[in-house]
Design a protein around this motif. Structure first.
Motif, short mmCIF file in Angstrom:
data_model
loop_
_atom_site.label_atom_id
_atom_site.label_comp_id
_atom_site.label_asym_id
_atom_site.label_seq_id
_atom_site.Cartn_x
_atom_site.Cartn_y
_atom_site.Cartn_z
N LYS A 175 59.80 18.82 69.69
CA LYS A 175 58.51 19.47 69.44
C LYS A 175 57.66 18.64 68.47
CE LYS A 175 56.47 23.37 66.96
NZ LYS A 175 55.89 24.69 67.25
N VAL A 176 58.23 18.29 67.33
CA VAL A 176 57.46 17.58 66.31
C VAL A 176 56.99 16.22 66.83
CG1 VAL A 176 57.61 16.46 64.05
CG2 VAL A 176 58.48 18.78 64.36
N GLU A 177 57.89 15.49 67.45
CA GLU A 177 57.56 14.15 67.96
C GLU A 177 56.42 14.23 68.99
OE1 GLU A 177 59.82 10.35 70.06
OE2 GLU A 177 60.87 12.25 69.78
N THR A 178 56.50 15.20 69.89
CA THR A 178 55.48 15.34 70.94
C THR A 178 54.13 15.69 70.34
OG1 THR A 178 57.16 16.07 72.53
CG2 THR A 178 54.87 16.59 73.04
N VAL A 179 54.10 16.63 69.41
CA VAL A 179 52.84 17.07 68.81
C VAL A 179 52.23 15.96 67.96
CG1 VAL A 179 51.79 18.71 67.20
CG2 VAL A 179 53.42 19.52 68.92
N LEU A 180 53.06 15.24 67.21
CA LEU A 180 52.53 14.13 66.41
C LEU A 180 51.88 13.07 67.29
CD1 LEU A 180 55.22 13.53 63.62
CD2 LEU A 180 52.97 14.62 63.40
N TRP A 181 52.44 12.83 68.47
CA TRP A 181 51.84 11.86 69.38
C TRP A 181 50.46 12.35 69.82
CZ3 TRP A 181 51.84 7.04 70.28
CH2 TRP A 181 51.27 6.52 71.44
N ASP A 182 50.31 13.65 70.05
CA ASP A 182 48.99 14.20 70.40
C ASP A 182 47.99 13.96 69.28
OD1 ASP A 182 49.70 15.15 72.94
OD2 ASP A 182 50.46 17.04 72.13
N PHE A 183 48.45 14.07 68.03
CA PHE A 183 47.55 13.77 66.91
C PHE A 183 47.16 12.29 66.90
CE2 PHE A 183 49.54 17.56 64.63
CZ PHE A 183 48.42 18.35 64.79
N MET B 198 46.83 10.44 69.34
CA MET B 198 45.90 10.24 70.45
C MET B 198 44.54 10.90 70.21
SD MET B 198 47.53 8.24 72.35
CE MET B 198 46.48 8.19 73.81
N GLY B 199 44.35 11.52 69.04
CA GLY B 199 43.02 11.98 68.66
C GLY B 199 42.81 13.47 68.54
N ALA B 200 43.86 14.27 68.74
CA ALA B 200 43.70 15.72 68.63
C ALA B 200 43.55 16.14 67.16
CB ALA B 200 44.90 16.43 69.24
N ASP B 201 42.75 17.17 66.93
CA ASP B 201 42.67 17.82 65.61
C ASP B 201 43.52 19.08 65.56
OD1 ASP B 201 40.65 16.10 64.26
OD2 ASP B 201 39.40 16.78 65.93
N LEU B 202 43.67 19.72 66.72
CA LEU B 202 44.55 20.88 66.85
C LEU B 202 45.29 20.78 68.17
CD1 LEU B 202 43.97 24.58 65.99
CD2 LEU B 202 44.77 24.01 68.28
N VAL B 203 46.58 21.03 68.13
CA VAL B 203 47.42 21.01 69.33
C VAL B 203 47.95 22.41 69.59
CG1 VAL B 203 49.47 20.03 70.42
CG2 VAL B 203 48.11 18.62 68.86
N LEU B 204 47.81 22.86 70.83
CA LEU B 204 48.38 24.12 71.29
C LEU B 204 49.34 23.79 72.43
CD1 LEU B 204 48.28 27.30 71.16
CD2 LEU B 204 46.54 27.16 72.96
N HIS B 205 50.63 24.06 72.25
CA HIS B 205 51.62 23.67 73.25
C HIS B 205 52.19 24.88 73.97
CE1 HIS B 205 55.11 25.05 70.93
NE2 HIS B 205 54.61 24.44 69.87
N ASP B 206 52.82 24.61 75.10
CA ASP B 206 53.40 25.68 75.91
C ASP B 206 54.73 26.15 75.32
OD1 ASP B 206 53.53 27.52 77.96
OD2 ASP B 206 53.64 26.04 79.58
N ALA C 212 49.61 23.53 65.92
CA ALA C 212 49.65 22.61 64.78
C ALA C 212 48.28 21.97 64.66
CB ALA C 212 50.73 21.55 64.97
N PHE C 213 47.91 21.60 63.45
CA PHE C 213 46.56 21.06 63.26
C PHE C 213 46.52 20.14 62.05
CE2 PHE C 213 46.96 25.32 61.54
CZ PHE C 213 46.58 25.19 60.22
N LYS C 214 45.49 19.31 62.03
CA LYS C 214 45.29 18.40 60.91
C LYS C 214 44.84 19.18 59.67
CE LYS C 214 44.10 14.17 63.42
NZ LYS C 214 43.04 13.17 63.69
N ARG C 215 45.21 18.67 58.54
CA ARG C 215 44.87 19.31 57.27
C ARG C 215 43.36 19.50 57.10
NH1 ARG C 215 47.39 20.43 52.86
NH2 ARG C 215 46.19 20.75 50.97
N GLY D 53 36.36 20.32 65.91
CA GLY D 53 37.34 19.29 66.20
C GLY D 53 37.65 19.17 67.68
N LYS D 54 38.72 18.44 67.97
CA LYS D 54 39.18 18.24 69.34
C LYS D 54 40.49 19.01 69.52
CE LYS D 54 40.93 14.83 72.63
NZ LYS D 54 41.41 13.46 72.81
N VAL D 55 40.50 19.91 70.51
CA VAL D 55 41.70 20.69 70.82
C VAL D 55 42.44 20.04 71.98
CG1 VAL D 55 42.57 22.91 71.63
CG2 VAL D 55 40.65 22.83 70.01
N GLN D 56 43.74 19.91 71.83
CA GLN D 56 44.58 19.35 72.90
C GLN D 56 45.56 20.42 73.38
OE1 GLN D 56 44.70 16.24 74.44
NE2 GLN D 56 46.24 17.17 75.77
N LEU D 57 45.53 20.75 74.67
CA LEU D 57 46.56 21.59 75.27
C LEU D 57 47.73 20.69 75.66
CD1 LEU D 57 44.72 24.16 77.59
CD2 LEU D 57 45.46 24.43 75.22
#
Length: 248
Positions: free
Chosen positions: A103-111, A113-121, A161-164, A192-196
């Motif tokens: 989970k952490v590794e995947t979400v950090l990669w989304d950050f 790649m430019g995401a400000d907030l990640v919402l995962h399944d 998860a989201f950037k500070r 910001g930019k939201v990443q699903l």
């Protein structure tokens, strides 16, 4: 990477009488964190063994920090947990779910790649870990968009998860907001930019004590909540623009 100060993670967890599940949840989180990361556990006055369990883990793991919550309900407890976080990337956590490996590794990669907030399944399970739904996204009809998430909220904290930097806009929480995770998500839509993230990264446990997302009140109550949220967002957007706060 683990231990990289530039990628330092804070997990904000709100607890209240989470004794049956909290140890398993904390173990699933800590196994994915680096040495400099932290888990802030804000407890809202549990009367069971929740604090004893957290303290026992904290004695052997300095990354776990138990703090006294405001005893004013779930939304204020999460606000308090967030105010104690110091990491650059903030993950919201309930007390009774299970983080999947990666989970952490995947979400950090989304950050990265430019995401400000990640919402995962997530998968939905019951208290005995029986599968209820294999995809929260499909079950909920998850989508991005400000107005889409006013009408039907997709933002569920345990999958976020989201950037500070978003805390500059989100804190303090307005008194009238009906949901803290929707509040943060809608602000991310504005600023910001939201990443699903389509990967299933959580076992989302549903049981009698769960703060559910699918039990609605009356139609007037739902309309009132939507209007209250829109008013709160508008007010915060105005105040941010007045202050001239910039993202990043």
């Amino acid at each position: 990477e683990k231990g990289n100060s530039l990628m330092r993670i804070s997990v904000a967890m709100a607890t209240y009488n989470g004794e049956p599940y909290i140890k398993e949840q904390l173990q699933s989180i800590l196994s994915q964190l680096g040495d400099s990361d932290e888990v802030i556990v804000s407890d809202d006055g549990s009367t069971d063994a929740t604090c004893d369990i957290v303290n026992a883990i904290a004695q052997n793991d300095i990354r776990v920090k138990l703090v006294d919550g405001p005893r004013a309900g779930l939304i204020r407890n999460f606000e308090h947990a967030l105010s104690c976080c110091s990491g650059e990337y903030i993950f919201l956590s309930d007390q009774d779910d299970i983080w999947r490996e990666g989970k952490v590794e995947t979400v950090l990669w989304d950050f990265v790649m430019g995401a400000d907030l990640v919402l995962h399944d997530a998968q939905l399970i019951d208290d005995k870990k029986h599968l209820l739904t294999s995809s929260f996204f499909s079950w909920r009809g998850t989508r991005t968009g400000y107005y889409a998430n006013i009408i039907k909220n997709s933002y569920i904290g345990c999958c976020m998860a989201f950037k500070r930097s978003l805390l500059r806009y989100a804190l303090p929480f307005p008194k009238e907001i009906p949901m803290h995770d929707q509040w943060i998500g809608l602000l991310a839509e504005k600023f910001g930019k939201v990443q699903l993230e389509e990967a299933v990264l959580l076992e989302y446990r549903r049981h009698e004590g769960t703060a559910t997302v699918d039990h609605h009140g009356s139609v007037p109550a739902m309309l009132h909540n939507r209007l209250a949220m829109m008013k709160a967002i508008r007010g915060r957007v105005r105040s941010v623009r007045k202050r001239g706060v910039k993202n990043g």
